[in-house]
Write an enzyme that holds these catalytic residues in place. Structure first.
Site, PDB file in Angstrom:
ATOM      1  N   GLU A  19       3.190   0.543 -11.487  1.00  0.00           N
ATOM      2  CA  GLU A  19       4.633   0.103 -11.445  1.00  0.00           C
ATOM      3  C   GLU A  19       5.310   1.234 -12.343  1.00  0.00           C
ATOM      4  O   GLU A  19       6.445   1.085 -12.778  1.00  0.00           O
ATOM      5  CB  GLU A  19       5.091  -1.096 -12.169  1.00  0.00           C
ATOM      6  CG  GLU A  19       4.763  -2.104 -11.278  1.00  0.00           C
ATOM      7  CD  GLU A  19       5.090  -2.141  -9.440  1.00  0.00           C
ATOM      8  OE1 GLU A  19       6.176  -1.645  -9.370  1.00  0.00           O
ATOM      9  OE2 GLU A  19       4.548  -2.613  -8.726  1.00  0.00           O
ATOM     10  N   ALA A  74       0.729  -1.006   0.183  1.00  0.00           N
ATOM     11  CA  ALA A  74      -0.190  -0.231  -0.126  1.00  0.00           C
ATOM     12  C   ALA A  74       1.090   1.276  -0.001  1.00  0.00           C
ATOM     13  O   ALA A  74       1.288   1.692   1.091  1.00  0.00           O
ATOM     14  CB  ALA A  74      -1.019  -0.009   1.161  1.00  0.00           C
ATOM     15  N   GLY A 108      -0.603   9.863  -6.397  1.00  0.00           N
ATOM     16  CA  GLY A 108      -0.294   8.991  -7.545  1.00  0.00           C
ATOM     17  C   GLY A 108       1.454   8.576  -7.329  1.00  0.00           C
ATOM     18  O   GLY A 108       1.760   8.093  -6.420  1.00  0.00           O
TER      19      GLY A 108
END
Length: 387
Positions: free
Chosen positions: A367, A124, A131
């Site tokens: 990612e 998390a 962002g």
């Protein structure tokens, strides 16, 4: 760099692909149709993956994993990546390497149960207002005696619905730098069921049906100091040390789906007839196939090169960013062209192409977005000349 595969690598590829085709493909249609992966399916396939030696294969041998080098691990990831994401990620889980950063007690409580298939983890970091700017996170952790009190919100947290705990990154202080104040980050283990830790439903996602996301809310959530992962205020260092290859993992799974889409396109072009001949003989189709194969090969070479460099200890952030960027964008191109070659049938649910096409979209975002990857690559180029 040696481009040939060893006998062991070929065996891992063959074994993993056979497992994917026999155990994962049959469940894809149901997961795509319902958007749900039933726990009974998870446990059934998980048991078979454990028996086949494919579960938690990313982990070192000394903790119960397969001990694969990075290149071999990514070859394995490519084969898993051919299937629906929820199926391969959940049923053939690869626990986060960041669990290896835990101390002995934390490994017993969190790492080993994940390797044995008794628990699932999740990470998390992302917040609604931050962002990709992790230093901009507002969720906070403050000391209170021998405990920490967590407050704030995280979102886009993958598979929190089945995870038993979350590894949560929180702003835990500030430090002065030449550019002004910078937030210090600390990582924590937070168990589901901890008072003040609430899990809410996330967003409906066009990509990766069955692979859910959630929102984590922390409201004066109190956890003991023993649940700090790594050192206090060193969360970024922990992440950088143990999560470095996640971009390569994304790249490898993209390669698997792109290869599956290309395979469908080649087969269809060789069989489908129009105007008295197979469509593969038309230049408009044959040139598409050539470009798809060439771009996929380029993405593979970038990924395998970065994997080799990772194990050699000379990989750079730009190497991994190039691999992730190229593989994710090639997947989008190959999926789109495969549908174009199939025409209207490419958009029907009878084939996996429309799913691969939908699923491809998120790969250029999570990612690290394509823009972030380009920033990393250009920054390395400019720094070399003092820019």
């Amino acid at each position: 760099m040696h481009f040939g595969l060893t006998d062991e690598q070929r065996m891992i590829i063959d074994t993993t692909r056979a497992f994917v085709e026999a155990e994962l493909y049959p469940h894809e249609a149901a997961v795509e149709r319902t958007g749900h992966l039933p726990m009974e399916v998870i446990r059934e396939v998980q048991a078979k993956a454990i028996a086949a030696g494919l579960y938690a294969a990313n982990m070192p041998e000394e903790v119960g994993g397969a001990g694969l080098d990075t290149l071999t691990w990514l070859l394995y990831e490519r084969e898993l990546g051919r299937a629906n994401y929820a199926l391969h990620w959940t049923c053939v889980a690869r626990p986060s390497n960041i669990l290896l950063a835990g101390n002995a007690e934390q490994r017993e409580r969190y790492l080993y149960p994940c390797i044995k298939g008794e628990k699932w983890d999740c990470l998390a970091m992302t917040e609604p207002g931050a962002g990709s700017d992790l230093r901009g996170m507002t969720a906070s952790a403050r000391r209170d005696g021998g405990d920490w009190v967590l407050n704030g919100t995280k979102h886009f947290i993958s598979h929190i619905d089945i995870a038993d705990f979350a590894i949560v990154f929180m702003a835990s202080g500030e430090e002065d730098t030449p550019r002004g104040k910078k937030k210090l980050i600390t990582a924590f283990f937070v168990d589901k069921g901890t008072p003040g830790f609430h899990v809410r439903d996330g967003y409906r996602n066009v990509s990766h049906r069955g692979y859910s996301n959630g929102v984590l809310a922390f409201d004066n959530c109190r956890i003991p100091d023993a649940q700090v992962l790594g050192e206090v205020h060193k969360g970024f260092e922990v992440a950088n040390a143990w999560l470095g290859a996640t971009r390569l993992q994304v790249a490898a799974t993209c390669l698997g789906r792109a290869d599956r889409a290309l395979g469908h396109a080649v087969q269809y072009a060789a069989e489908r007839e129009q105007f008295g001949q197979t469509i593969g003989k038309f230049q408009g189709v044959s040139f598409k196939l050539a470009d798809m194969a060439m771009e996929l090969k380029a993405a593979e070479l970038l990924t395998w090169d970065a994997a080799w460099r990772f194990d050699a200890g000379c990989v750079t952030e730009a190497d991994m960013s190039m691999a992730k960027l190229k593989a994710s964008e090639v997947l989008a191109m190959v999926a789109d062209e495969a549908i174009q070659i199939h025409g209207g049938m490419g958009l029907m649910e009878d084939l996996p192409l429309e799913r691969i096409w939908r699923d491809a979209r998120v790969e250029r975002i999570w990612e690290g977005t394509s823009e972030i990857q380009r920033h990393i690559i250009s920054r390395q180029l400019l720094r070399a000349v003092g820019g």
